[in-house]
Design a protein around this motif. Structure first.
Motif, PDB file in Angstrom:
ATOM      1  N   UNK A 139       0.883  -1.159   0.000  1.00  0.00           N
ATOM      2  CA  UNK A 139       0.000   0.000   0.000  1.00  0.00           C
ATOM      3  C   UNK A 139       0.921   1.210   0.000  1.00  0.00           C
ATOM      4  N   UNK A 140       0.734   2.099  -0.981  1.00  0.00           N
ATOM      5  CA  UNK A 140       1.672   3.207  -1.139  1.00  0.00           C
ATOM      6  C   UNK A 140       0.990   4.480  -1.598  1.00  0.00           C
ATOM      7  N   UNK A 141       1.610   5.604  -1.260  1.00  0.00           N
ATOM      8  CA  UNK A 141       1.085   6.905  -1.671  1.00  0.00           C
ATOM      9  C   UNK A 141       1.605   7.331  -3.037  1.00  0.00           C
ATOM     10  N   UNK A 142       2.699   6.761  -3.470  1.00  0.00           N
ATOM     11  CA  UNK A 142       3.290   7.182  -4.731  1.00  0.00           C
ATOM     12  C   UNK A 142       2.699   6.413  -5.906  1.00  0.00           C
ATOM     13  N   UNK A 143       2.696   7.074  -7.052  1.00  0.00           N
ATOM     14  CA  UNK A 143       2.215   6.449  -8.273  1.00  0.00           C
ATOM     15  C   UNK A 143       3.135   5.287  -8.644  1.00  0.00           C
ATOM     16  N   UNK A 144       2.630   4.363  -9.438  1.00  0.00           N
ATOM     17  CA  UNK A 144       3.438   3.222  -9.863  1.00  0.00           C
ATOM     18  C   UNK A 144       3.084   2.855 -11.295  1.00  0.00           C
ATOM     19  N   UNK A 145       4.001   2.170 -11.950  1.00  0.00           N
ATOM     20  CA  UNK A 145       3.789   1.674 -13.310  1.00  0.00           C
ATOM     21  C   UNK A 145       3.448   0.192 -13.171  1.00  0.00           C
ATOM     22  N   UNK A 146       2.187  -0.179 -13.350  1.00  0.00           N
ATOM     23  CA  UNK A 146       1.767  -1.549 -13.051  1.00  0.00           C
ATOM     24  C   UNK A 146       2.491  -2.624 -13.844  1.00  0.00           C
ATOM     25  N   UNK A 147       2.749  -2.390 -15.107  1.00  0.00           N
ATOM     26  CA  UNK A 147       3.355  -3.444 -15.921  1.00  0.00           C
ATOM     27  C   UNK A 147       4.828  -3.638 -15.571  1.00  0.00           C
ATOM     28  N   UNK A 148       5.496  -2.578 -15.166  1.00  0.00           N
ATOM     29  CA  UNK A 148       6.872  -2.725 -14.685  1.00  0.00           C
ATOM     30  C   UNK A 148       6.891  -3.452 -13.346  1.00  0.00           C
ATOM     31  N   UNK A 149       5.901  -3.177 -12.493  1.00  0.00           N
ATOM     32  CA  UNK A 149       5.812  -3.870 -11.202  1.00  0.00           C
ATOM     33  C   UNK A 149       5.624  -5.369 -11.411  1.00  0.00           C
ATOM     34  N   UNK A 150       4.823  -5.743 -12.410  1.00  0.00           N
ATOM     35  CA  UNK A 150       4.620  -7.163 -12.713  1.00  0.00           C
ATOM     36  C   UNK A 150       5.926  -7.794 -13.180  1.00  0.00           C
ATOM     37  N   UNK A 151       6.621  -7.129 -14.094  1.00  0.00           N
ATOM     38  CA  UNK A 151       7.899  -7.647 -14.599  1.00  0.00           C
ATOM     39  C   UNK A 151       8.897  -7.812 -13.455  1.00  0.00           C
ATOM     40  N   UNK A 152       9.015  -6.784 -12.620  1.00  0.00           N
ATOM     41  CA  UNK A 152       9.977  -6.837 -11.509  1.00  0.00           C
ATOM     42  C   UNK A 152       9.651  -7.974 -10.545  1.00  0.00           C
ATOM     43  N   UNK A 153       8.381  -8.121 -10.192  1.00  0.00           N
ATOM     44  CA  UNK A 153       7.986  -9.178  -9.268  1.00  0.00           C
ATOM     45  C   UNK A 153       8.202 -10.553  -9.882  1.00  0.00           C
ATOM     46  N   UNK A 154       7.805 -10.707 -11.128  1.00  0.00           N
ATOM     47  CA  UNK A 154       7.925 -11.999 -11.803  1.00  0.00           C
ATOM     48  C   UNK A 154       9.380 -12.434 -11.911  1.00  0.00           C
TER      49      UNK A 154
END
Length: 145
Positions: free
Chosen positions: A5-20
């Protein structure tokens, strides 16, 4: 499983790549994703921005419970939930849910279950700023079908 849970914006598709890339098991058959973005309208009002509040600690616990329930219902290999709080502008991502499983059915069903549970049970409160006023949103859009 990762819940953020965060206050800052995020790039969802990069988050998926990084997690994967960090997953221990690289052989999964499916990844289902849901990205919810802020609309610029609600109940016939034009929405300028939104402030999303949560109860720290309680919110993370509830999301964790929801994810554990999904993990018990479907054979998931992993899952990622990122949820914004604070000031949000139209078009910005609010929530990302990604579920990994051997088969698409489990990934899709778990993903849909998690977003529907978040919308109805997670302790978030939305205050929308329209052209003329601020208003607290009392109900969520019904999308359980």
């Amino acid at each position: 499983m990762k819940i953020v849970i965060q206050e800052t914006s995020f790039e969802p598709y990069q988050a998926i790549i990084d997690f994967q890339q960090g997953l221990a098991e690289k052989c999964f058959g499916a990844c289902a994703t849901f990205v919810g973005t802020m609309r610029d309208f609600n109940d016939a009002d034009q929405v300028q921005s939104m402030f999303l509040e949560h109860y720290p600690g309680m919110t993370e616990n509830k999301i964790h419970q929801i994810c554990e329930t999904a993990n018990g219902k479907w054979p998931l290999q992993d899952l990622l939930v990122i949820h914004r709080v604070g000031h949000i502008q139209p078009g910005e991502p609010i929530v990302l849910i990604a579920t990994w499983a051997e088969h698409r059915s489990a990934a899709f069903n778990a993903n849909r279950f998690i977003i529907n549970e978040l919308k109805t049970h997670a302790p978030f409160w939305k205050c929308e700023q329209t052209n003329t006023r601020k208003k607290w949103v009392s109900t969520n859009t019904d999308d359980t079908t």
